[in-house]
Design a protein around this motif. Sequence first.
Motif, PDB file in Angstrom:
ATOM      1  N   SER A  51       0.882  -1.179   0.000  1.00 41.79           N
ATOM      2  CA  SER A  51       0.000   0.000   0.000  1.00 41.79           C
ATOM      3  C   SER A  51       0.908   1.213   0.000  1.00 41.79           C
ATOM      4  O   SER A  51       1.932   1.231   0.681  1.00 41.79           O
ATOM      5  N   ALA A  52       0.541   2.208  -0.788  1.00 39.56           N
ATOM      6  CA  ALA A  52       1.420   3.376  -0.867  1.00 39.56           C
ATOM      7  C   ALA A  52       0.646   4.635  -1.215  1.00 39.56           C
ATOM      8  O   ALA A  52       0.407   4.924  -2.374  1.00 39.56           O
ATOM      9  N   PRO A  53       0.278   5.395  -0.193  1.00 37.58           N
ATOM     10  CA  PRO A  53      -0.221   6.741  -0.474  1.00 37.58           C
ATOM     11  C   PRO A  53       0.976   7.627  -0.771  1.00 37.58           C
ATOM     12  O   PRO A  53       2.120   7.184  -0.622  1.00 37.58           O
ATOM     13  N   SER A  54       0.739   8.839  -1.179  1.00 33.46           N
ATOM     14  CA  SER A  54       1.858   9.745  -1.390  1.00 33.46           C
ATOM     15  C   SER A  54       2.599   9.940  -0.068  1.00 33.46           C
ATOM     16  O   SER A  54       1.980   9.997   0.997  1.00 33.46           O
ATOM     17  N   ALA A  55       3.932  10.045  -0.158  1.00 31.84           N
ATOM     18  CA  ALA A  55       4.767  10.051   1.044  1.00 31.84           C
ATOM     19  C   ALA A  55       4.955  11.464   1.601  1.00 31.84           C
ATOM     20  O   ALA A  55       6.072  11.930   1.802  1.00 31.84           O
ATOM     21  N   ASN A  56       3.836  12.140   1.841  1.00 34.12           N
ATOM     22  CA  ASN A  56       3.876  13.495   2.384  1.00 34.12           C
ATOM     23  C   ASN A  56       3.024  13.539   3.649  1.00 34.12           C
ATOM     24  O   ASN A  56       2.236  12.637   3.896  1.00 34.12           O
ATOM     25  N   PRO A  81       1.702  19.464  -0.337  1.00 34.01           N
ATOM     26  CA  PRO A  81       1.918  19.009  -1.709  1.00 34.01           C
ATOM     27  C   PRO A  81       2.629  17.654  -1.717  1.00 34.01           C
ATOM     28  O   PRO A  81       3.504  17.396  -0.884  1.00 34.01           O
ATOM     29  N   SER A  82       2.247  16.792  -2.641  1.00 27.43           N
ATOM     30  CA  SER A  82       2.864  15.463  -2.721  1.00 27.43           C
ATOM     31  C   SER A  82       4.360  15.585  -3.023  1.00 27.43           C
ATOM     32  O   SER A  82       4.794  16.541  -3.655  1.00 27.43           O
ATOM     33  N   PRO A  83       5.147  14.603  -2.577  1.00 30.83           N
ATOM     34  CA  PRO A  83       6.596  14.698  -2.758  1.00 30.83           C
ATOM     35  C   PRO A  83       7.038  14.193  -4.138  1.00 30.83           C
ATOM     36  O   PRO A  83       6.615  13.142  -4.588  1.00 30.83           O
ATOM     37  N   THR A  84       7.871  14.953  -4.783  1.00 26.21           N
ATOM     38  CA  THR A  84       8.409  14.514  -6.071  1.00 26.21           C
ATOM     39  C   THR A  84       9.918  14.276  -6.002  1.00 26.21           C
ATOM     40  O   THR A  84      10.537  13.927  -6.998  1.00 26.21           O
ATOM     41  N   THR A  85      10.500  14.498  -4.811  1.00 28.36           N
ATOM     42  CA  THR A  85      11.897  14.136  -4.589  1.00 28.36           C
ATOM     43  C   THR A  85      12.007  13.488  -3.197  1.00 28.36           C
ATOM     44  O   THR A  85      11.115  13.672  -2.357  1.00 28.36           O
ATOM     45  N   ALA A  86      13.112  12.771  -2.969  1.00 24.92           N
ATOM     46  CA  ALA A  86      13.328  12.152  -1.663  1.00 24.92           C
ATOM     47  C   ALA A  86      13.472  13.222  -0.581  1.00 24.92           C
ATOM     48  O   ALA A  86      13.092  13.021   0.568  1.00 24.92           O
ATOM     49  N   HIS A 120      -6.017  19.670  -0.160  1.00 26.69           N
ATOM     50  CA  HIS A 120      -4.978  18.746  -0.517  1.00 26.69           C
ATOM     51  C   HIS A 120      -3.892  19.485  -1.264  1.00 26.69           C
ATOM     52  O   HIS A 120      -4.137  20.554  -1.781  1.00 26.69           O
ATOM     53  N   TYR A 121      -2.734  18.917  -1.338  1.00 28.63           N
ATOM     54  CA  TYR A 121      -1.665  19.453  -2.191  1.00 28.63           C
ATOM     55  C   TYR A 121      -1.377  20.904  -1.855  1.00 28.63           C
ATOM     56  O   TYR A 121      -0.911  21.658  -2.693  1.00 28.63           O
ATOM     57  N   ALA A 122      -1.748  21.313  -0.668  1.00 27.78           N
ATOM     58  CA  ALA A 122      -1.858  22.752  -0.450  1.00 27.78           C
ATOM     59  C   ALA A 122      -0.594  23.375   0.117  1.00 27.78           C
ATOM     60  O   ALA A 122      -0.014  22.869   1.065  1.00 27.78           O
ATOM     61  N   PRO A 123      -0.176  24.514  -0.438  1.00 28.26           N
ATOM     62  CA  PRO A 123       0.914  25.280   0.168  1.00 28.26           C
ATOM     63  C   PRO A 123       0.355  26.040   1.372  1.00 28.26           C
ATOM     64  O   PRO A 123      -0.854  26.116   1.553  1.00 28.26           O
ATOM     65  N   LYS A 124       1.258  26.595   2.183  1.00 31.81           N
ATOM     66  CA  LYS A 124       0.791  27.307   3.380  1.00 31.81           C
ATOM     67  C   LYS A 124       0.128  28.634   3.011  1.00 31.81           C
ATOM     68  O   LYS A 124      -0.827  29.046   3.654  1.00 31.81           O
ATOM     69  N   ALA A 125       0.656  29.280   1.990  1.00 31.23           N
ATOM     70  CA  ALA A 125       0.090  30.575   1.584  1.00 31.23           C
ATOM     71  C   ALA A 125      -1.229  30.362   0.856  1.00 31.23           C
ATOM     72  O   ALA A 125      -1.477  29.304   0.296  1.00 31.23           O
ATOM     73  N   LYS A 126      -2.049  31.407   0.857  1.00 37.02           N
ATOM     74  CA  LYS A 126      -3.305  31.323   0.122  1.00 37.02           C
ATOM     75  C   LYS A 126      -2.993  31.401  -1.371  1.00 37.02           C
ATOM     76  O   LYS A 126      -2.348  32.322  -1.841  1.00 37.02           O
ATOM     77  N   LEU A 127      -3.475  30.394  -2.084  1.00 37.83           N
ATOM     78  CA  LEU A 127      -3.231  30.337  -3.528  1.00 37.83           C
ATOM     79  C   LEU A 127      -4.489  30.755  -4.274  1.00 37.83           C
ATOM     80  O   LEU A 127      -5.582  30.287  -3.963  1.00 37.83           O
ATOM     81  N   THR A 128      -4.333  31.640  -5.232  1.00 41.03           N
ATOM     82  CA  THR A 128      -5.467  32.095  -6.046  1.00 41.03           C
ATOM     83  C   THR A 128      -5.166  31.832  -7.514  1.00 41.03           C
ATOM     84  O   THR A 128      -4.093  32.215  -8.010  1.00 41.03           O
ATOM     85  N   ILE A 129      -6.104  31.188  -8.198  1.00 43.22           N
ATOM     86  CA  ILE A 129      -5.923  30.943  -9.629  1.00 43.22           C
ATOM     87  C   ILE A 129      -6.597  32.074 -10.397  1.00 43.22           C
ATOM     88  O   ILE A 129      -7.753  32.398 -10.146  1.00 43.22           O
ATOM     89  N   VAL A 130      -5.847  32.673 -11.304  1.00 41.75           N
ATOM     90  CA  VAL A 130      -6.365  33.802 -12.071  1.00 41.75           C
ATOM     91  C   VAL A 130      -6.718  33.298 -13.470  1.00 41.75           C
ATOM     92  O   VAL A 130      -5.907  32.656 -14.124  1.00 41.75           O
ATOM     93  N   GLU A 131      -7.953  33.585 -13.887  1.00 46.64           N
ATOM     94  CA  GLU A 131      -8.426  32.996 -15.142  1.00 46.64           C
ATOM     95  C   GLU A 131      -8.822  34.031 -16.179  1.00 46.64           C
ATOM     96  O   GLU A 131      -9.530  34.988 -15.875  1.00 46.64           O
ATOM     97  N   GLY A 132      -8.380  33.803 -17.395  1.00 40.69           N
ATOM     98  CA  GLY A 132      -8.734  34.685 -18.507  1.00 40.69           C
ATOM     99  C   GLY A 132      -7.929  34.266 -19.715  1.00 40.69           C
ATOM    100  O   GLY A 132      -7.441  33.133 -19.767  1.00 40.69           O
ATOM    101  N   THR A 133      -7.773  35.157 -20.689  1.00 46.80           N
ATOM    102  CA  THR A 133      -6.820  34.847 -21.747  1.00 46.80           C
ATOM    103  C   THR A 133      -5.437  34.973 -21.104  1.00 46.80           C
ATOM    104  O   THR A 133      -5.299  35.614 -20.040  1.00 46.80           O
TER     105      THR A 133
END
Length: 516
Positions: free
Chosen positions: A150-155, A160-165, A245-258
């Motif tokens: 069994s292996a969930p992400s190792a975080n 955020p999930s780990p992509t390096t050791a 999930h996958y969340a950084p400590k700071a508030k993340l905002t996605i900006v959408e448009g062209t």
Amino acid sequence: MKNGIMDPMKTIIKKIDVNQIDETVISEAGSILKQGGLVAFPTETVYGLGANALDEEAAKKTYAAKGRPSDNPLIVHIADIQALEEIAVNIPPETEELAFHFWPGPLTMIFEKSEKVPYGTTGGLDTVAVRMPSDLIARELILAAGGFVSAPSANTSGRPSPTTAEHVREDLDGKIEMILDGGSVDIGLESTILDMTVTPPMILRPGAITADMLEKVIGPVSVDETILGSESEQAPKAPGMKYRHYAPKAKLTIVEGTLREEVLAIRQLAYAAFREGKNVGIIATNETEKFYTHGLVKNIGTRENEKTIARNLYAVLREFDEEEVEAIYSESFAIQGIGNAIMNRLEKAAGHTRIAAAPIVEQQKYRRVIFLSNTDTSRGPMAAELLKHQDLVQEYAIDSRGLIVLFPEPANQKAEAIMKSGQMTLEGHSSVAFAEEDMQEDTLILAMDEGQKSKVVSEYENTKNVYTLNEFLEDDTQIPNPYGQPLTAYGECYEILMKLIEKLTNKLNAFTKGGE
Ligand code: AMP
Ligand code: MG
């Protein structure tokens, strides 16, 4: 206490080269797993936190080490197709085709579980999630551990999930027995999860294996509607997807448009944060990185190959944590192919905070101010420099241009002397001729006198943004031309300019506040 979660344990970190796998390391890791311990290891998606999937106690330790809610089931990793029949029952016929095409690889399938799989591993569910990873280190480890890992992400749960050791070490050092360091992972986002217990099969989590790819093999698949879009009342079908999930400590905002709107809006947001003394991060791409002037800008990859973006996403979110930014703004990505998985993770990380770029961009009447003079050596550069020192609520590109510039010249020495006395400088200035491309929709052109303005108006089209400085400010004060006169004339000119520029600042700031 060997496996005591309460007592910090010494986590052994072993480097392992996928091209030359050291069997003694694999067998050491395998026996830790067989004895009920935890080993983090690389897979092609993200690093996994391995435990014996058939051992209820090992599952408990997994949840404890991650701080993960125990209703969030684990994925069981296998290394050969026979293993599937031991842990799953009522396996639907399409499975064979899917396994043939996508296993080993980043596809997890959900089946009814066999008795062999403990409820501890499945979070109390009667179904089991199964994946066969392609990473050779992962495969060898699974075999060495007895075939079911069994292996969930190792975080730590929620991060955020780990992509390096190194990411794994940050989160789990002292909480698990071993980390196998096989370098950076390939894909960087967790596997696609496909629920095979419903007809048609349903995607519960998007990943590198896209709906299109699956449909080419088995025909129509459905998609859990909670995957993208605003925070939904409905619970996602994969229990884990309901958590932030996958969340950084700071508030993340996605900006959408062209893309253009996104860049302009993020520039403005970053500038506003900078004025408030806030440490702000920007998720940019190869294509857009150069357009940002404020904030901590991270190039997450190229839009020409969104795989690069998937690979870097989590590492970038973690870097922002380290740099302690207070807010993060991200550009958005096309919801197609792996872009779907990228946006899904970004939205989860942002807690679904998305804002539209266009209304922010529309608040800005002008983005560039050009001061126009004859030679671009005295009044124009002085005015530009004065404006740059003002407290503008919006960011402007501020330049000066000349109508009679035959070759680049430095600023007039008297002008420079006067600026120096005001703690400013024109050092490095080089005169530039006004040109057609300076006439843009978002550019305010302010001439020093009427003659310069008329010249531009008679020579170019669409000159609605061309004014003399006093005309624009509705102020009668003429700006004297000090050229060829003593220093005192430059001093007088400076005083007049200073007053007008302060007035200009107020007027520009009023625009941004929607005051027009
Ligand atoms: P992770 O191990 O971090 O990749 O997360 C595993 C994901 O798989 C979580 O979102 C779980 O909710 C989901 N999952 C695992 N087993 C099942 C299952 N039997 N049914 C639905 N979702 C599952
Ligand atoms: Mg996870």
